[in-house]
Design a protein around this motif. Structure first.
Motif, PDB file in Angstrom:
ATOM      1  N   LYS A  91       0.842  -1.199   0.000  1.00  0.00           N
ATOM      2  CA  LYS A  91       0.000   0.000   0.000  1.00  0.00           C
ATOM      3  C   LYS A  91       0.874   1.244   0.000  1.00  0.00           C
ATOM      4  N   LYS A  92       0.435   2.253  -0.757  1.00  0.00           N
ATOM      5  CA  LYS A  92       1.165   3.516  -0.830  1.00  0.00           C
ATOM      6  C   LYS A  92       0.199   4.681  -0.674  1.00  0.00           C
ATOM      7  N   ILE A  93       0.709   5.759  -0.104  1.00  0.00           N
ATOM      8  CA  ILE A  93       0.031   7.044  -0.197  1.00  0.00           C
ATOM      9  C   ILE A  93       0.647   7.762  -1.384  1.00  0.00           C
ATOM     10  N   ASN A  94      -0.162   8.109  -2.373  1.00  0.00           N
ATOM     11  CA  ASN A  94       0.313   8.819  -3.557  1.00  0.00           C
ATOM     12  C   ASN A  94      -0.274  10.228  -3.594  1.00  0.00           C
ATOM     13  N   LEU A  95       0.566  11.192  -3.907  1.00  0.00           N
ATOM     14  CA  LEU A  95       0.134  12.576  -4.013  1.00  0.00           C
ATOM     15  C   LEU A  95       0.499  13.089  -5.401  1.00  0.00           C
ATOM     16  N   ASP A  96      -0.516  13.395  -6.209  1.00  0.00           N
ATOM     17  CA  ASP A  96      -0.330  13.867  -7.578  1.00  0.00           C
ATOM     18  C   ASP A  96      -0.309  15.397  -7.562  1.00  0.00           C
ATOM     19  N   LEU A  97       0.681  16.012  -8.234  1.00  0.00           N
ATOM     20  CA  LEU A  97       0.906  17.456  -8.123  1.00  0.00           C
ATOM     21  C   LEU A  97       0.955  18.110  -9.503  1.00  0.00           C
ATOM     22  N   LYS A  98      -0.011  18.928  -9.811  1.00  0.00           N
ATOM     23  CA  LYS A  98       0.026  19.666 -11.060  1.00  0.00           C
ATOM     24  C   LYS A  98       1.072  20.778 -10.992  1.00  0.00           C
ATOM     25  N   HIS A  99       1.567  21.174 -12.159  1.00  0.00           N
ATOM     26  CA  HIS A  99       2.556  22.261 -12.221  1.00  0.00           C
ATOM     27  C   HIS A  99       1.983  23.543 -11.623  1.00  0.00           C
ATOM     28  N   SER A 100       0.695  23.767 -11.830  1.00  0.00           N
ATOM     29  CA  SER A 100       0.060  24.984 -11.307  1.00  0.00           C
ATOM     30  C   SER A 100       0.119  25.035  -9.789  1.00  0.00           C
ATOM     31  N   LEU A 101       0.025  23.855  -9.138  1.00  0.00           N
ATOM     32  CA  LEU A 101       0.100  23.816  -7.681  1.00  0.00           C
ATOM     33  C   LEU A 101       1.510  24.155  -7.205  1.00  0.00           C
ATOM     34  N   LEU A 102       2.517  23.587  -7.862  1.00  0.00           N
ATOM     35  CA  LEU A 102       3.894  23.881  -7.489  1.00  0.00           C
ATOM     36  C   LEU A 102       4.200  25.364  -7.700  1.00  0.00           C
ATOM     37  N   HIS A 103       3.654  25.926  -8.783  1.00  0.00           N
ATOM     38  CA  HIS A 103       3.858  27.348  -9.046  1.00  0.00           C
ATOM     39  C   HIS A 103       3.221  28.192  -7.952  1.00  0.00           C
ATOM     40  N   GLU A 104       2.019  27.800  -7.530  1.00  0.00           N
ATOM     41  CA  GLU A 104       1.335  28.532  -6.466  1.00  0.00           C
ATOM     42  C   GLU A 104       2.115  28.460  -5.160  1.00  0.00           C
ATOM     43  N   MET A 105       2.761  27.322  -4.932  1.00  0.00           N
ATOM     44  CA  MET A 105       3.550  27.136  -3.709  1.00  0.00           C
ATOM     45  C   MET A 105       4.954  27.738  -3.839  1.00  0.00           C
ATOM     46  N   THR A 106       5.240  28.365  -4.980  1.00  0.00           N
ATOM     47  CA  THR A 106       6.546  28.973  -5.265  1.00  0.00           C
ATOM     48  C   THR A 106       7.681  27.973  -5.078  1.00  0.00           C
ATOM     49  N   LEU A 107       7.494  26.781  -5.662  1.00  0.00           N
ATOM     50  CA  LEU A 107       8.494  25.728  -5.536  1.00  0.00           C
ATOM     51  C   LEU A 107       8.889  25.205  -6.907  1.00  0.00           C
ATOM     52  N   SER A 108      10.173  24.969  -7.098  1.00  0.00           N
ATOM     53  CA  SER A 108      10.627  24.248  -8.282  1.00  0.00           C
ATOM     54  C   SER A 108      10.713  22.769  -7.915  1.00  0.00           C
ATOM     55  N   GLU A 109      10.747  21.896  -8.910  1.00  0.00           N
ATOM     56  CA  GLU A 109      10.842  20.466  -8.634  1.00  0.00           C
ATOM     57  C   GLU A 109      12.161  20.126  -7.944  1.00  0.00           C
ATOM     58  N   ASP A 110      13.242  20.823  -8.298  1.00  0.00           N
ATOM     59  CA  ASP A 110      14.544  20.554  -7.683  1.00  0.00           C
ATOM     60  C   ASP A 110      14.521  20.861  -6.188  1.00  0.00           C
ATOM     61  N   GLN A 121       9.787  15.304   8.530  1.00  0.00           N
ATOM     62  CA  GLN A 121       8.424  15.794   8.682  1.00  0.00           C
ATOM     63  C   GLN A 121       7.570  15.430   7.476  1.00  0.00           C
ATOM     64  N   THR A 122       8.213  15.177   6.326  1.00  0.00           N
ATOM     65  CA  THR A 122       7.471  14.769   5.136  1.00  0.00           C
ATOM     66  C   THR A 122       6.641  13.522   5.417  1.00  0.00           C
ATOM     67  N   LYS A 123       7.247  12.539   6.073  1.00  0.00           N
ATOM     68  CA  LYS A 123       6.527  11.298   6.383  1.00  0.00           C
ATOM     69  C   LYS A 123       5.343  11.574   7.303  1.00  0.00           C
ATOM     70  N   PHE A 124       5.581  12.396   8.309  1.00  0.00           N
ATOM     71  CA  PHE A 124       4.520  12.682   9.272  1.00  0.00           C
ATOM     72  C   PHE A 124       3.356  13.422   8.604  1.00  0.00           C
ATOM     73  N   THR A 125       3.672  14.369   7.723  1.00  0.00           N
ATOM     74  CA  THR A 125       2.616  15.148   7.073  1.00  0.00           C
ATOM     75  C   THR A 125       1.823  14.280   6.099  1.00  0.00           C
ATOM     76  N   LEU A 126       2.495  13.384   5.379  1.00  0.00           N
ATOM     77  CA  LEU A 126       1.777  12.482   4.478  1.00  0.00           C
ATOM     78  C   LEU A 126       0.849  11.549   5.251  1.00  0.00           C
ATOM     79  N   LEU A 127       1.277  11.108   6.422  1.00  0.00           N
ATOM     80  CA  LEU A 127       0.400  10.273   7.248  1.00  0.00           C
ATOM     81  C   LEU A 127      -0.798  11.075   7.751  1.00  0.00           C
ATOM     82  N   LYS A 128      -0.587  12.346   8.059  1.00  0.00           N
ATOM     83  CA  LYS A 128      -1.707  13.200   8.463  1.00  0.00           C
ATOM     84  C   LYS A 128      -2.685  13.394   7.306  1.00  0.00           C
ATOM     85  N   LEU A 129      -2.144  13.521   6.078  1.00  0.00           N
ATOM     86  CA  LEU A 129      -3.013  13.621   4.907  1.00  0.00           C
ATOM     87  C   LEU A 129      -3.849  12.358   4.745  1.00  0.00           C
TER      88      LEU A 129
END
Length: 269
Positions: A91-110, A121-129
């Motif tokens: 089982k996996k938690i998958n989070l699909d991210l459109k480019h528009s969302l990354l742009h809104e978050m002011t984040l590059s993929e790198d 904290q990434t693991k903890f936040t994904l579990l909260k999601l």
């Protein structure tokens, strides 16, 4: 090498539950008892995946991985990859991210790749999601959106939010705490190992680590427990002691605070 582009919201396996969040969606994906073999392919959108149960193999970014519970991966949009040899009940938690969302978050993929993979904290936040999309008493989009901001803009941003170059003692201290997380530290000893005066650690630890020392160590121990819960038959009490908690009650409170789950419910996933 042939490559197939998969449309948005397409993951191998069965999506048992999902929910849209702004420019993306979060889903729990399950894999059957049969060994599934993927062709080389890529996705239209970037994605984040957190392995909850089971194991599998993966070819990604020029490397071959044997994935185990607790592993996190980030796949850039258009990056070819394949996953094979899934164990039963993976089982996996998958989070699909459109480019528009990354742009809104002011984040590059790198930046996102570096930030997600280096921050527990990434693991903890994904579990909260995951917990939020199952919680019938949750607060809908607002709660999910807040968790996205927490995921993409963690408070400490892995210690890199402070004017470029970090003091050497901060890097040394982080390494000591992560390598010797099961040791009962004395402040004088920590200061000696980091090469600074105890007052320096006392004054600046909250600034560079965005938490108290005890809270930071608890987060490390909770992260260690995630893998033990999923990969061993140890009792929760044994795991609590192995990870340095005083008792199971303390372990349960800390685990729930960081992940949204109590350990016994997390083991049932």
């Amino acid at each position: 090498m042939p490559m197939k582009e998969m449309p948005s919201k397409t993951f191998l396996g069965n999506i048992s539950v999902s929910k849209a969040i702004d420019g993306g969606f979060v889903a729990l994906t399950q894999y059957s008892d049969k060994r599934i073999f993927e062709e080389w392919h890529c996705h239209e959108n970037a994605s984040i995946s957190f392995l909850l149960n089971g194991v599998h193999e993966e070819d990604l970014l020029g490397k071959h991985y044997k994935r185990v519970p607790g592993d996190i991966k980030f796949i850039p949009a258009g990056e070819m990859h394949r996953c094979n040899a899934y164990a039963a009940s993976t089982k996996k938690i998958n989070l699909d991210l459109k480019h528009s969302l990354l742009h809104e978050m002011t984040l590059s993929e790198d930046v996102l790749l570096e930030r997600l993979l280096q921050n527990r904290q990434t693991k903890f936040t994904l579990l909260k999601l995951y917990h939020e999309i199952h919680d019938k008493n949750g607060y809908g989009q607002a709660s999910l959106q807040l968790l996205l901001y927490e995921l993409f803009h963690p408070v400490n941003a892995d210690l890199k939010s402070y004017s470029g170059k970090l003091p050497l003692w901060v890097l040394r201290l982080k390494e000591i705490l992560n390598d010797e997380w099961d040791v009962r530290f004395d402040l004088q000893d920590l200061a000696h190992k980091a090469g600074v005066h105890p007052v320096t650690i006392s004054r600046y630890f909250p600034q560079y680590f965005s938490s108290t020392l005890s809270s930071y160590l608890r987060s490390i121990r909770v992260e260690k427990s995630i893998n033990l819960i999923k990969t061993t038959s140890l009792s929760l009490t044994e795991i609590a002691y192995t990870c340095g908690f005083a008792d199971q009650a303390h372990f349960t409170r800390s685990f729930k605070m960081h992940t949204g789950f109590v350990p016994k419910d997390f083991r049932k996933i």
